[in-house]
Design an enzyme around this catalytic site. Structure first.
Site, short mmCIF file in Angstrom:
data_model
loop_
_atom_site.label_atom_id
_atom_site.label_comp_id
_atom_site.label_asym_id
_atom_site.label_seq_id
_atom_site.Cartn_x
_atom_site.Cartn_y
_atom_site.Cartn_z
N ARG A 63 0.82 -1.21 0.00
CA ARG A 63 0.00 0.00 0.00
C ARG A 63 0.86 1.26 0.00
O ARG A 63 0.51 2.25 -0.64
CB ARG A 63 -0.94 -0.02 1.21
CG ARG A 63 -1.91 1.16 1.22
CD ARG A 63 -2.97 0.96 2.29
NE ARG A 63 -3.96 2.03 2.28
CZ ARG A 63 -4.24 2.79 3.35
NH1 ARG A 63 -3.60 2.58 4.50
NH2 ARG A 63 -5.15 3.73 3.27
N HIS A 67 0.47 4.48 -2.46
CA HIS A 67 0.29 5.86 -1.97
C HIS A 67 1.45 6.76 -2.36
O HIS A 67 1.29 7.98 -2.41
CB HIS A 67 0.08 5.86 -0.46
CG HIS A 67 -1.29 5.41 -0.05
ND1 HIS A 67 -1.87 5.73 1.15
CD2 HIS A 67 -2.22 4.67 -0.73
CE1 HIS A 67 -3.09 5.21 1.22
NE2 HIS A 67 -3.32 4.55 0.09
N ASP A 68 2.61 6.19 -2.61
CA ASP A 68 3.72 7.00 -3.12
C ASP A 68 3.47 7.34 -4.59
O ASP A 68 3.52 8.51 -4.99
CB ASP A 68 5.04 6.23 -2.96
CG ASP A 68 6.25 7.08 -3.35
OD1 ASP A 68 6.17 8.33 -3.23
OD2 ASP A 68 7.27 6.52 -3.76
N VAL A 71 0.86 10.06 -5.87
CA VAL A 71 1.04 11.46 -5.46
C VAL A 71 2.33 11.99 -6.08
O VAL A 71 3.41 11.71 -5.58
CB VAL A 71 1.07 11.57 -3.92
CG1 VAL A 71 1.20 13.03 -3.49
CG2 VAL A 71 -0.18 10.94 -3.31
N GLY A 73 3.87 10.91 -8.57
CA GLY A 73 4.74 9.85 -9.07
C GLY A 73 5.49 9.09 -7.98
O GLY A 73 5.49 9.46 -6.81
N ASP A 75 8.23 8.60 -6.17
CA ASP A 75 9.44 9.38 -5.90
C ASP A 75 9.81 9.39 -4.42
O ASP A 75 10.60 10.24 -3.99
CB ASP A 75 9.23 10.83 -6.38
CG ASP A 75 8.07 11.51 -5.64
OD1 ASP A 75 7.42 10.86 -4.80
OD2 ASP A 75 7.81 12.70 -5.92
N ASN A 95 -3.51 8.62 4.81
CA ASN A 95 -2.33 8.03 5.46
C ASN A 95 -2.36 8.08 6.99
O ASN A 95 -1.84 7.19 7.65
CB ASN A 95 -1.06 8.74 4.98
CG ASN A 95 -0.81 8.53 3.49
OD1 ASN A 95 -1.17 7.48 2.95
ND2 ASN A 95 -0.23 9.53 2.83
N PRO A 164 -7.62 8.08 -3.99
CA PRO A 164 -9.08 8.07 -3.90
C PRO A 164 -9.56 7.54 -2.54
O PRO A 164 -8.99 6.58 -2.01
CB PRO A 164 -9.51 7.14 -5.03
CG PRO A 164 -8.30 6.40 -5.46
CD PRO A 164 -7.11 7.16 -5.00
N HIS A 194 -6.41 -5.77 -2.45
CA HIS A 194 -7.23 -5.93 -1.25
C HIS A 194 -7.54 -7.40 -0.97
O HIS A 194 -8.42 -7.71 -0.18
CB HIS A 194 -8.51 -5.09 -1.35
CG HIS A 194 -8.24 -3.61 -1.27
ND1 HIS A 194 -9.23 -2.65 -1.39
CD2 HIS A 194 -7.07 -2.91 -1.09
CE1 HIS A 194 -8.69 -1.44 -1.28
NE2 HIS A 194 -7.39 -1.58 -1.11
N ASP A 241 -10.02 -9.12 2.73
CA ASP A 241 -10.47 -10.39 2.14
C ASP A 241 -10.83 -11.32 3.28
O ASP A 241 -9.96 -11.76 4.02
CB ASP A 241 -9.35 -10.98 1.28
CG ASP A 241 -9.60 -12.44 0.89
OD1 ASP A 241 -10.72 -12.96 1.14
OD2 ASP A 241 -8.69 -13.07 0.32
C1 HEM Z 1 -9.02 1.73 -6.02
C2 HEM Z 1 -8.93 2.60 -5.06
C3 HEM Z 1 -8.51 2.23 -3.65
C4 HEM Z 1 -9.12 2.63 -2.52
C5 HEM Z 1 -10.34 3.53 -2.42
C6 HEM Z 1 -8.40 2.04 -1.42
C7 HEM Z 1 -8.71 2.23 -0.09
C8 HEM Z 1 -8.14 1.55 0.96
C9 HEM Z 1 -8.53 1.69 2.32
C10 HEM Z 1 -9.59 2.64 2.86
C11 HEM Z 1 -7.79 0.81 3.06
C12 HEM Z 1 -7.87 0.58 4.56
C13 HEM Z 1 -7.05 1.66 5.28
C14 HEM Z 1 -7.41 1.74 6.75
O1 HEM Z 1 -8.55 1.45 7.12
O2 HEM Z 1 -6.51 2.12 7.55
C15 HEM Z 1 -6.92 0.14 2.14
C16 HEM Z 1 -6.01 -0.82 2.50
C17 HEM Z 1 -5.12 -1.39 1.62
N1 HEM Z 1 -4.94 -1.04 0.30
FE1 HEM Z 1 -6.17 0.08 -0.81
N2 HEM Z 1 -7.38 1.29 -1.91
C18 HEM Z 1 -7.40 1.38 -3.27
C19 HEM Z 1 -6.49 0.82 -4.14
C20 HEM Z 1 -5.37 0.12 -3.74
C21 HEM Z 1 -4.28 -0.23 -4.60
C22 HEM Z 1 -4.16 0.17 -6.07
C23 HEM Z 1 -3.39 -0.92 -3.85
C24 HEM Z 1 -2.06 -1.52 -4.23
C25 HEM Z 1 -1.59 -1.59 -5.45
C26 HEM Z 1 -3.95 -1.03 -2.52
C27 HEM Z 1 -3.41 -1.73 -1.48
C28 HEM Z 1 -3.95 -1.81 -0.21
C29 HEM Z 1 -3.49 -2.74 0.79
C30 HEM Z 1 -2.47 -3.84 0.59
C31 HEM Z 1 -4.21 -2.47 1.97
C32 HEM Z 1 -4.05 -3.12 3.34
C33 HEM Z 1 -2.96 -2.37 4.09
C34 HEM Z 1 -2.64 -2.89 5.48
O3 HEM Z 1 -3.18 -3.89 5.93
O4 HEM Z 1 -1.82 -2.22 6.15
N3 HEM Z 1 -5.13 -0.36 -2.49
N4 HEM Z 1 -7.13 0.61 0.88
#
Ligand code: HEM
Ligand SMILES: *[C@@H]1O[C@H](CO)[C@@H](O)[C@H](O)[C@H]1NC(C)=O
Length: 321
Positions: A63, A67-68, A71, A73, A75, A95, A164, A194, A241
């Site tokens: 993640r 997030h890098d 924003v 690119g 970097d 973040n 987003p 996810h 999941d």
């Molecule tokens: C499509 C738009 C996306 C949205 C709206 C989104 C949103 C979120 C949110 C809200 C969380 C939980 C954060 C929290 O509750 O503290 C999360 C977790 C996560 N996201 Fe996304 N995400 C998106 C796309 C992605 C992408 C593109 C990746 C990686 C390529 C990604 C990887 C992850 C991972 C691995 C977690 C779990 C992190 C952890 O357990 O520490 N997400 N995401």
């Protein structure tokens, strides 16, 4: 005479090759082949050791890379700490109290500094660590393109606007990814991240209490550890999941088909819209998800890198040199 003119020719050719690769500003998988031959095994063993201590950390690192990259690119801007005179991205809404794993990135970077000091950027360390996290948790492998340099700046507002939120509808997700050169298919494949990791109650409360496109027993289960009223249990965790939260597989897509997506944004990918067929495809084929995911990660990693003499090779990922 002859040997000096051969030398001159070689010097000119070497200059041209250097100059052209600089002008091209392309990332390449063998960027550190000579300058840091132990790079890949060094990162891999540090990632494996972190994951053996806590499986979730692989998700957290993946993640961070997202997030890098989203924003300004890929970097390393996300990795900069706030100071009294500098506001970075760590306290941006997506973040704050959420992005984690920065200490592990520090450990990986120190291990890399030990084998080749001052050579490998934090942005590249994060790109490799994200790949190794996916592989270690059972996901696909790919060749990571390298040669990114580290930003000397960061942007709180770009982080607030660029990543987003989970309240996003499908159109918003598609248009944000598209603005970075990522297709709708890339959006769906990358969202398959996810399949690992956790989310906080505050990010899925509205969905489990108020939405109708959610399987009811799943909603009840999630409600049991996420109180209805905001302010209580906001940071309680649930797996993104529900089936295999530490295995990088295609179960995420199977969940979506059963209306068991945890975030509003997850279920948007299977809600009667244009991405339903992509979700169905990935739910039926682990291998098509794996290959599309790998390709999309390479594309995401290509977003506006700093190359050549732009930026710097940070010594410590938390501060500019
Ligand atoms: C499509 C738009 C996306 C949205 C709206 C989104 C949103 C979120 C949110 C809200 C969380 C939980 C954060 C929290 O509750 O503290 C999360 C977790 C996560 N996201 Fe996304 N995400 C998106 C796309 C992605 C992408 C593109 C990746 C990686 C390529 C990604 C990887 C992850 C991972 C691995 C977690 C779990 C992190 C952890 O357990 O520490 N997400 N995401
Ligand atoms: C559910 O929707 C109602 C009406 O819009 C709103 O007042 C309430 O705060 C929402 N509840 C949650 C948990 O989001």
């Amino acid at each position: 005479m002859a040997s000096s003119s051969i030398f001159n020719t070689i010097a000119v050719l070497a200059f041209l090759v250097l100059f052209m690769s600089n002008a091209n500003a392309q990332l390449s998988a063998n960027f550190y082949f000579k300058s840091c031959p132990k790079l890949f095994p060094t990162v891999k063993s540090a990632v494996q050791s972190a994951i053996s201590k806590e499986a979730r950390i692989g998700a957290s690192i993946l993640r961070l890379f997202f997030h890098d990259c989203f924003v300004n690119g890929c970097d390393g801007s996300l990795l900069l700490d706030d100071t009294s005179s500098f506001r970075g991205e760590k306290n941006a809404n997506p973040n704050r109290n959420s992005a984690r794993g920065f200490d592990v990135v520090d450990n990986i970077k120190s291990a890399v500094e030990n084998v080749c000091p001052g050579v490998v950027s934090c942005a590249d360390v994060l790109a490799i660590a994200a790949r190794d996290s996916v592989v270690t948790l059972g996901g696909p492998n790919w060749d990571v393109k390298l040669g990114r340099r580290d930003a000397r700046t960061a942007s709180l507002s770009a982080a607030n606007n660029g990543i987003p939120p989970p309240t996003s509808d499908l159109n918003r997700l598609i248009s944000r990814f598209s603005s970075l050169g990522l297709s709708t298919r890339d959006l769906v494949a990358l969202s398959g991240s996810h399949t690992i990791g956790q989310a906080r109650c505050t990010n899925f409360r509205a969905r489990i209490y108020n939405e109708s496109n959610i399987e009811s027993s799943f909603a009840k289960t999630r409600q049991s550890n996420c109180p209805r009223n905001s302010g209580s249990g906001d940071n309680n965790l649930a797996p993104l999941d529900l089936q295999t939260p530490t295995a990088f597989d295609n179960k995420y897509f199977i969940n979506l088909i059963q209306n068991k997506g945890l975030l509003h944004s997850d279920q948007q990918l299977f809600n009667g819209g244009s991405t339903d067929s992509i979700v169905r495809g990935y739910s039926n084929s682990q291998s098509s998800f794996a290959s599309d995911f790998a390709a999309a990660m390479i594309k995401m990693g290509d977003i506006s890198p700093l190359t050549g003499s732009n930026g710097e090779i940070r010594k410590n990922c938390r501060r500019v040199n």
